[in-house]
Write a protein that holds these residues in place. Structure first.
Motif, short mmCIF file in Angstrom:
data_model
loop_
_atom_site.label_atom_id
_atom_site.label_comp_id
_atom_site.label_asym_id
_atom_site.label_seq_id
_atom_site.Cartn_x
_atom_site.Cartn_y
_atom_site.Cartn_z
N GLN A 365 23.52 30.17 41.22
CA GLN A 365 22.22 30.06 40.53
C GLN A 365 22.28 30.61 39.11
O GLN A 365 21.68 30.05 38.19
CB GLN A 365 21.13 30.78 41.33
N ASP A 420 16.99 37.79 36.53
CA ASP A 420 15.94 37.18 37.37
C ASP A 420 16.53 36.62 38.66
O ASP A 420 15.94 36.75 39.74
CB ASP A 420 15.26 36.01 36.62
N VAL A 421 17.70 36.00 38.54
CA VAL A 421 18.34 35.43 39.73
C VAL A 421 18.63 36.57 40.72
O VAL A 421 18.31 36.48 41.91
CB VAL A 421 19.65 34.68 39.36
N HIS A 423 17.24 39.50 40.91
CA HIS A 423 15.98 40.10 41.40
C HIS A 423 15.40 39.24 42.53
O HIS A 423 14.99 39.78 43.57
CB HIS A 423 15.01 40.18 40.22
N LYS A 424 15.42 37.92 42.32
CA LYS A 424 14.85 37.03 43.35
C LYS A 424 15.66 37.07 44.64
O LYS A 424 15.14 36.79 45.72
CB LYS A 424 14.76 35.60 42.83
N LEU A 425 16.93 37.41 44.53
CA LEU A 425 17.77 37.50 45.73
C LEU A 425 17.72 38.90 46.35
O LEU A 425 18.54 39.25 47.20
CB LEU A 425 19.21 37.12 45.39
N TYR A 446 11.56 45.10 36.01
CA TYR A 446 12.00 44.96 37.41
C TYR A 446 11.66 46.13 38.32
O TYR A 446 11.71 45.99 39.54
CB TYR A 446 13.51 44.71 37.47
#
Ligand code: FAD
Ligand code: LAC
Ligand code: ZN
Length: 476
Positions: A365, A420-421, A423-425, A446
């Motif tokens: 990602q 961001d990638v 954090h989303k994971l 974050y």
């Protein structure tokens, strides 16, 4: 001006004139970071020789409201140890003269060392009594124990032994009012209230100055078995790692990943580094087992696991180190990444960690995100796969970088895409390097309000004047 002169002469009276540096030529090595990305000015550099000296300097700074920047080996990768502006106000407090190893207790498995001891010299001193201080990283020849504690450094052995935090049993700290806290207990168990040492580990000098530490030592492995291999994909590398974990258990001490671009940069930019495999591969893994038992047993285990993975099509090619110098050569390739990347161009390095199981998704990602927004960037990847900690480093040549008008927007934009990638994971934007100057804005993005509020309460309680490394770690 007279205030400045008065302050400097009081510092000299405390430490002796030779330990207070003000000449530009003496100070220049302390005001710029390792990568040459951050440079500021300082009132002076002080080099205290003892905890009492440090306390005297801190008391003086507190009295005059002068900011203090503690500095160890100045290898921070996020601008933590150098001034951030041209105000010329801060005092840089270098720990380099405090390099006494106070005691080693082989039975307790501990050593007490001063903060300025270089990490490598501590590893060597432990090895002399057949013990291991396991924290190991590319900067170990110059970073100091106090710096590694203050950044809670990770490195290449975390998989087996944990971060610095797991290897520190006690600390001695000079608090922002000059009080000395002697917390050098060498206990494995101590449940007497809040574990105060943890507040200072990873605080990056914002809560006080670490002057000494009690380090936890482990049995020194007598045999190592190391291979460099090309997995057929990232998913294959994950499966190989699971096989090693299941079969080797705690003997698995490193599982390090790098992509083709990263390996090419090491070979191109660092002298005497050779490609480990005959054919260049998309992905490379360094895996190491270590133990205190039989070398032959360990070699057999490594060979069996490699053979099984090759048979299953998970590994395309592999080489096994057959002697100490081959092992050292392969480690040198791994430890040369930062030096190589510094010469190769502008690397917008990141330091994300995600749950280990999410490493392939993170890489996919993040690659997609950066490729679609910044197609001119090369994607350099190196990381501690066993810890889920991947340094995803979009890199651009010096010439192309020069041509970019809004450099801070580009570097913030690239880092945000990658972070961001993660954090989303369910991951973090800073796994082991700390926050320093580069990560302060990301803290606001974050970290939760509760976490930031608690950190600010701690900072306010311990350093109400905000003189300890101000502007680092916590956003305003
Ligand atoms: P400095 O850079 O001098 O300082 C770091 C921070 O700690 C600053 O905020 C400073 O103010 C504070 N500080 C320093 N000493 C004290 C003290 N005594 N008391 C209070 N605060 C203090 N990191 C990893 O985690 N893993 C790696 O694999 C890794 N590899 C690296 C490889 C290279 C080639 C380089 C250059 C860096 C690497 N790093 C790595 C970065 C790592 O954080 C540092 O190498 C190390 O932990 C910092 O130690 P230092 O003594 O140089 O600290
Ligand atoms: C490493 C540094 C960049 O892993 O953390 O080599
Ligand atoms: Zn790292």
């Amino acid at each position: 001006m007279s205030d400045r002169a008065d302050f400097l002469s009081r510092l000299e009276a405390c430490l002796g004139a030779q330990s207070v540096l003000t000449a530009e030529t003496d100070v220049e090595g302390f005001v710029e970071d390792f990568k040459g990305r951050f440079k500021g000015t300082a009132l002076c550099v002080v080099q205290p020789g003892s905890t009492e000296d440090v306390a005297a300097v801190v008391r003086l700074c507190a009295e005059h409201g002068v900011p203090l920047i503690p500095q160890g080996g100045n290898t921070s990768l996020c601008g933590g140890a150098v001034p951030s502006d041209e105000s010329g106000r801060p005092v840089i407090l270098s720990l380099s003269r405090m390099r006494r190893m106070r005691t080693i207790d082989a039975v307790n498995g501990t050593m007490v060392v001063e903060a300025g001891c270089v990490l490598k010299s501590v590893q060597d001193a432990a090895a002399e009594v057949n013990l291991l201080y396991p924290v190991s990283l590319g900067a170990e020849g110059s970073c100091q124990i106090g710096g590694t504690i203050s950044t809670n450094a990770g490195g290449t052995n975390v998989l087996r032994y944990g971060n610095t935090r797991e290897n520190v049993l006690g600390v001695e700290v000079v608090l922002p009012d000059g009080t000395v806290w002697d917390g050098l207990r060498g206990l494995r168990k101590d449940n007497t209230g809040i574990d105060l040492k943890q507040i200072f580990i990873g605080a990056e000098g914002t809560l006080g100055i670490v002057t000494a530490a009690t380090l936890k030592l482990h049995p020194l492995p007598s045999c190592f078995s190391l291979a460099w291999f090309a997995p057929s994909s990232i998913d294959a590398a994950m499966r190989v790692m699971s096989m090693f974990r299941a079969a080797a258990s705690s003997k698995l001490s490193a599982f390090e990943l790098m992509n083709r671009t990263q390996l090419d940069l090491v070979i191109r930019h660092v002298r005497n580094r050779k490609a480990p495999l005959a054919n260049s591969a998309d992905w490379n893994v360094l895996v190491e087992l270590s133990d205190v038992r039989e070398q032959a047993e360990l070699d057999d285990l490594l060979q069996d696991l490699l053979a099984q993975a090759i048979e299953e099509g998970l590994i395309l090619d592999a080489v096994v180190a057959t002697n100490d110098s081959q092992r050292a050569e392969l480690w040198e390739v791994r430890h040369s990444v930062t030096e190589a990347n510094k010469s190769a161009g502008i690397g917008l390095s990141t330091d994300c960690a995600v749950p280990v199981s999410a490493v392939p998704q993170f890489i996919d990602q993040a690659t997609l995100a950066v490729r679609s927004h910044y197609p001119e960037m090369d994607i350099v990847i190196v990381g501690h796969m066993g810890d889920g900690n991947i340094h995803f480093i979009p890199t651009i040549s010096f010439e192309r970088w020069k041509a970019i008008d809004d450099k801070s927007a580009v570097s913030a934009g690239v880092r945000r895409l990658v972070n961001d990638v993660a954090h989303k994971l369910g991951g973090t934007f800073s796994a082991e390097h700390g926050i320093g100057q580069t990560g302060v804005l990301a803290m606001a993005d974050y970290k939760s309000d509760v976490e930031l509020r608690l950190m600010r309460l701690i900072k306010q309680a311990i350093d109400p004047q905000n003189i300890m490394n101000p502007g680092r770690v916590l956003p305003r």
